[in-house]
Scaffold this active site. Structure first.
Site, PDB file in Angstrom:
ATOM      1  N   ARG A  18      -2.868   5.744 -17.943  1.00  0.00           N
ATOM      2  CA  ARG A  18      -2.365   5.610 -19.324  1.00  0.00           C
ATOM      3  C   ARG A  18      -3.153   4.592 -20.155  1.00  0.00           C
ATOM      4  O   ARG A  18      -2.581   3.941 -21.041  1.00  0.00           O
ATOM      5  CB  ARG A  18      -0.881   5.237 -19.333  1.00  0.00           C
ATOM      6  CG  ARG A  18       0.040   6.347 -18.868  1.00  0.00           C
ATOM      7  CD  ARG A  18       0.316   7.318 -20.008  1.00  0.00           C
ATOM      8  NE  ARG A  18       1.258   8.351 -19.613  1.00  0.00           N
ATOM      9  CZ  ARG A  18       2.565   8.315 -19.874  1.00  0.00           C
ATOM     10  NH1 ARG A  18       3.074   7.306 -20.531  1.00  0.00           N
ATOM     11  NH2 ARG A  18       3.322   9.297 -19.499  1.00  0.00           N
ATOM     12  N   TYR A  50      10.545  18.573 -14.754  1.00  0.00           N
ATOM     13  CA  TYR A  50      10.789  18.589 -16.209  1.00  0.00           C
ATOM     14  C   TYR A  50      11.227  19.976 -16.676  1.00  0.00           C
ATOM     15  O   TYR A  50      12.077  20.111 -17.553  1.00  0.00           O
ATOM     16  CB  TYR A  50       9.532  18.154 -16.968  1.00  0.00           C
ATOM     17  CG  TYR A  50       9.233  16.680 -16.804  1.00  0.00           C
ATOM     18  CD1 TYR A  50       9.848  15.733 -17.626  1.00  0.00           C
ATOM     19  CD2 TYR A  50       8.363  16.223 -15.826  1.00  0.00           C
ATOM     20  CE1 TYR A  50       9.598  14.386 -17.476  1.00  0.00           C
ATOM     21  CE2 TYR A  50       8.101  14.869 -15.662  1.00  0.00           C
ATOM     22  CZ  TYR A  50       8.729  13.961 -16.488  1.00  0.00           C
ATOM     23  OH  TYR A  50       8.481  12.620 -16.333  1.00  0.00           O
ATOM     24  N   ASP A  59      -1.567  15.706 -21.740  1.00  0.00           N
ATOM     25  CA  ASP A  59      -0.326  15.394 -21.028  1.00  0.00           C
ATOM     26  C   ASP A  59      -0.097  16.450 -19.959  1.00  0.00           C
ATOM     27  O   ASP A  59      -0.573  17.579 -20.082  1.00  0.00           O
ATOM     28  CB  ASP A  59       0.864  15.359 -21.997  1.00  0.00           C
ATOM     29  CG  ASP A  59       2.044  14.643 -21.364  1.00  0.00           C
ATOM     30  OD1 ASP A  59       2.078  13.399 -21.427  1.00  0.00           O
ATOM     31  OD2 ASP A  59       2.901  15.314 -20.769  1.00  0.00           O
ATOM     32  N   ARG A  94      -2.241   8.049 -33.624  1.00  0.00           N
ATOM     33  CA  ARG A  94      -1.009   8.768 -33.281  1.00  0.00           C
ATOM     34  C   ARG A  94      -0.201   9.051 -34.539  1.00  0.00           C
ATOM     35  O   ARG A  94       0.324  10.152 -34.720  1.00  0.00           O
ATOM     36  CB  ARG A  94      -0.211   7.906 -32.297  1.00  0.00           C
ATOM     37  CG  ARG A  94       1.186   8.341 -31.990  1.00  0.00           C
ATOM     38  CD  ARG A  94       1.201   9.464 -30.975  1.00  0.00           C
ATOM     39  NE  ARG A  94       2.561   9.741 -30.518  1.00  0.00           N
ATOM     40  CZ  ARG A  94       3.431  10.467 -31.211  1.00  0.00           C
ATOM     41  NH1 ARG A  94       3.106  10.985 -32.369  1.00  0.00           N
ATOM     42  NH2 ARG A  94       4.642  10.676 -30.731  1.00  0.00           N
ATOM     43  N   ARG A 112       0.153   3.507 -26.259  1.00  0.00           N
ATOM     44  CA  ARG A 112       0.794   2.728 -27.323  1.00  0.00           C
ATOM     45  C   ARG A 112       0.570   1.232 -27.279  1.00  0.00           C
ATOM     46  O   ARG A 112       0.844   0.550 -28.266  1.00  0.00           O
ATOM     47  CB  ARG A 112       2.300   3.021 -27.335  1.00  0.00           C
ATOM     48  CG  ARG A 112       2.620   4.363 -27.961  1.00  0.00           C
ATOM     49  CD  ARG A 112       4.045   4.745 -27.692  1.00  0.00           C
ATOM     50  NE  ARG A 112       4.229   4.909 -26.256  1.00  0.00           N
ATOM     51  CZ  ARG A 112       5.346   5.338 -25.679  1.00  0.00           C
ATOM     52  NH1 ARG A 112       6.389   5.610 -26.419  1.00  0.00           N
ATOM     53  NH2 ARG A 112       5.420   5.470 -24.382  1.00  0.00           N
TER      54      ARG A 112
HETATM   55  O1  CP3 Z   1      -3.741   8.133 -18.856  1.00  0.00           O
HETATM   56  C1  CP3 Z   1      -4.169   8.430 -20.003  1.00  0.00           C
HETATM   57  O2  CP3 Z   1      -4.554   7.559 -20.821  1.00  0.00           O
HETATM   58  C2  CP3 Z   1      -4.301   9.880 -20.364  1.00  0.00           C
HETATM   59  C3  CP3 Z   1      -3.193  10.476 -20.996  1.00  0.00           C
HETATM   60  C4  CP3 Z   1      -1.887  10.785 -20.278  1.00  0.00           C
HETATM   61  C5  CP3 Z   1      -0.661  10.861 -20.981  1.00  0.00           C
HETATM   62  N1  CP3 Z   1       0.297  11.317 -20.133  1.00  0.00           N
HETATM   63  C6  CP3 Z   1      -0.491  10.537 -22.398  1.00  0.00           C
HETATM   64  C7  CP3 Z   1       0.844  10.270 -22.923  1.00  0.00           C
HETATM   65  C8  CP3 Z   1      -1.623  11.136 -18.950  1.00  0.00           C
HETATM   66  C9  CP3 Z   1      -2.557  11.167 -17.751  1.00  0.00           C
HETATM   67  C10 CP3 Z   1      -0.237  11.492 -18.872  1.00  0.00           C
HETATM   68  C11 CP3 Z   1       0.418  11.958 -17.646  1.00  0.00           C
HETATM   69  C12 CP3 Z   1       1.875  12.169 -17.636  1.00  0.00           C
HETATM   70  N2  CP3 Z   1       2.671  12.615 -18.638  1.00  0.00           N
HETATM   71  C13 CP3 Z   1       2.668  12.001 -16.483  1.00  0.00           C
HETATM   72  C14 CP3 Z   1       2.167  11.607 -15.132  1.00  0.00           C
HETATM   73  C15 CP3 Z   1       1.870  10.160 -15.039  1.00  0.00           C
HETATM   74  C16 CP3 Z   1       3.062   9.285 -15.154  1.00  0.00           C
HETATM   75  O3  CP3 Z   1       3.075   8.452 -16.088  1.00  0.00           O
HETATM   76  O4  CP3 Z   1       3.972   9.399 -14.318  1.00  0.00           O
HETATM   77  C17 CP3 Z   1       3.997  12.313 -16.843  1.00  0.00           C
HETATM   78  C18 CP3 Z   1       5.207  12.250 -15.929  1.00  0.00           C
HETATM   79  C19 CP3 Z   1       3.986  12.712 -18.211  1.00  0.00           C
HETATM   80  C20 CP3 Z   1       5.127  13.189 -19.016  1.00  0.00           C
HETATM   81  C21 CP3 Z   1       5.373  12.337 -20.182  1.00  0.00           C
HETATM   82  N3  CP3 Z   1       4.547  12.277 -21.297  1.00  0.00           N
HETATM   83  C22 CP3 Z   1       6.446  11.448 -20.409  1.00  0.00           C
HETATM   84  C23 CP3 Z   1       7.581  11.212 -19.431  1.00  0.00           C
HETATM   85  C24 CP3 Z   1       6.252  10.867 -21.652  1.00  0.00           C
HETATM   86  C25 CP3 Z   1       7.214   9.956 -22.385  1.00  0.00           C
HETATM   87  C26 CP3 Z   1       7.185   8.599 -21.849  1.00  0.00           C
HETATM   88  C27 CP3 Z   1       6.339   7.720 -22.730  1.00  0.00           C
HETATM   89  O5  CP3 Z   1       5.554   6.921 -22.206  1.00  0.00           O
HETATM   90  O6  CP3 Z   1       6.499   7.851 -23.958  1.00  0.00           O
HETATM   91  C28 CP3 Z   1       5.044  11.365 -22.172  1.00  0.00           C
HETATM   92  C29 CP3 Z   1       4.423  11.008 -23.462  1.00  0.00           C
HETATM   93  C30 CP3 Z   1       3.034  10.470 -23.427  1.00  0.00           C
HETATM   94  N4  CP3 Z   1       1.992  10.990 -22.689  1.00  0.00           N
HETATM   95  C31 CP3 Z   1       2.533   9.375 -24.182  1.00  0.00           C
HETATM   96  C32 CP3 Z   1       1.165   9.253 -23.875  1.00  0.00           C
HETATM   97  C33 CP3 Z   1       0.198   8.269 -24.472  1.00  0.00           C
HETATM   98  C34 CP3 Z   1       3.341   8.570 -25.191  1.00  0.00           C
HETATM   99  C35 CP3 Z   1       3.667   9.444 -26.343  1.00  0.00           C
HETATM  100  C36 CP3 Z   1       3.454   8.819 -27.696  1.00  0.00           C
HETATM  101  O7  CP3 Z   1       2.353   8.348 -28.002  1.00  0.00           O
HETATM  102  O8  CP3 Z   1       4.402   8.862 -28.464  1.00  0.00           O
END
Ligand code: CP3
Length: 344
Positions: A26, A151, A76, A39, A30
């Site tokens: 990640r 999910y 994602d 974003r 944010r």
């Molecule tokens: O790592 C990176 O920088 C690459 C991008 C990336 C994102 N999600 C961007 C993201 C990667 C590799 C993921 C993987 C992901 N997404 C996983 C597996 C890894 C983990 O964290 O367990 C999972 C379970 C998801 C599903 C997901 N996406 C959730 C549960 C959420 C909400 C939680 C949160 O942090 O807001 C997301 C949203 C998400 N994916 C964001 C980002 C940067 C935040 C959204 C935003 O900017 O509003």
């Protein structure tokens, strides 16, 4: 022109690189003000994922700021259910949501041509490889079938994945069918990322830790093993990292079962156990993301412990899970400097 050295690929080939290469799960997100700006401009989160201009930009932001050894494609894991038309949406402050699937919905999944929906993500990979510094590894990724299934079944995130565990016991046939669909589709998705220029790929099984022994084998290890088998049968050189968060003692056999080049470790894996796992091959991890929030001595101590125990074997330095929005970007500067030996 000599082939550029990408340190993470060296580690994935089993070499010890000192100091170890580093990237953070990640790392685009944010906690970075420059991410929040793009974003806001992009509108919805999926609009960001499917717009190669924006997605390339946010992928590159942490590389410019910190010079990480790898860039991870910005996307994602839930683009797969989105491609399967599960009505995926990201509600501000509530996390991802989609329509919960039932056995009938599994029978009706339209798999044929579904991946074409994610073509913009593949375009992002292509542009990234062209724009990144030669020495930076480009990582592609997807979710593991079990984690994506959790999910799709609940329709949102849960803390224990009770809906998916229950579904698997109640509807074993439908559940296996869904895992099969996700396995084939995710393998093909990663092949497309590799063909577009991803140097290696990571499979995120973020919810592996809620599974009992037999379920871990059947829902986490086997589908990931099958994905890797499909990918290698078509792209024998593919390099693959498998991250089964919370897998604990199940990690002992995870590498042999999946044949992943490296296994990711969360912060609950004791470093003595991590060192044993490292004798069998490369490991990645496993700093507690809360140490990055805390900063100071607790950050330094956590880094030093990992370097002392794992730094003499094949290691990709990373966190044990994603960096959180509260992390101070300055603490990440401190982290990178210390891993690279500038601050010790
Ligand atoms: O790592 C990176 O920088 C690459 C991008 C990336 C994102 N999600 C961007 C993201 C990667 C590799 C993921 C993987 C992901 N997404 C996983 C597996 C890894 C983990 O964290 O367990 C999972 C379970 C998801 C599903 C997901 N996406 C959730 C549960 C959420 C909400 C939680 C949160 O942090 O807001 C997301 C949203 C998400 N994916 C964001 C980002 C940067 C935040 C959204 C935003 O900017 O509003």
């Amino acid at each position: 022109m000599p082939r550029p050295i990408r340190k993470i690929l060296e580690v994935l080939d089993g070499k010890t690189v000192s100091p170890p290469p580093i990237w953070l799960m990640r790392q685009a997100g944010r906690y970075l003000p420059e991410y929040r700006k793009v974003r806001a401009e992009a509108g919805g989160f999926l609009d960001l994922c499917y717009n190669p201009d924006f997605a390339v930009e946010v992928t590159l932001q942490p590389i410019r700021r910190y010079g990480f050894d790898a860039a991870i494609l910005f996307s994602d894991i839930l683009v797969i259910p989105d491609a399967l038309k599960r009505n995926v949406r990201f509600v501000q402050g509530e996390g991802p949501q989609m329509d919960p699937i039932d056995p009938e919905g599994i029978d009706n999944l339209q798999v044929e041509g579904a991946l074409d929906h994610i073509a913009p993500v593949i375009e992002t990979v292509r542009r990234l490889r062209a724009e990144l510094p030669q020495e930076t590894t480009l990582l592609g990724f997807c979710g593991a079938p079990w984690t994506v299934a959790t999910y799709m079944i609940a329709g949102h995130g849960t803390t224990d994945q009770a809906p998916a565990r229950l579904f698997a016991y109640r509807y074993p046939e439908a559940f296996q069918k869904m895992l099969g669909v996700l396995t084939e589709m995710s393998a093909e998705y990663l092949i497309r990322q590799i063909d577009a220029g991803a140097d290696a790929v990571q499979i995120f099984d973020s919810w592996a830790g809620v599974l009992g022994e037999d379920e871990f084998d059947a829902y986490a290890a086997k589908p990931v093993a099958r994905m890797i088998e499909i990918i290698r049968s078509q792209r024998p050189q593919a390099r693959i990292i498998a991250f089964a968060k919370g897998a604990g003692l199940n990690l002992k056999t995870y590498r042999q079962k999946t044949k992943a080049d490296a296994i990711g470790l969360d912060w609950s894996v004791p470093l003595s156990v991590a060192a044993d796992l490292q004798k069998e091959g490369p490991v990645q991890g496993n700093l507690d993301p809360m140490r990055v929030v805390a900063g100071g001595k607790s950050l330094d101590d956590g880094i030093d412990a990992i370097l002392d125990k794992l730094g003499h074997g094949p290691l990709i330095f990373n966190l044990g899970h994603g960096i959180t929005p509260e992390a101070d970007p300055e603490h990440v500067t401190q982290l990178v400097a210390r891993v690279r030996g500038d601050g010790r």
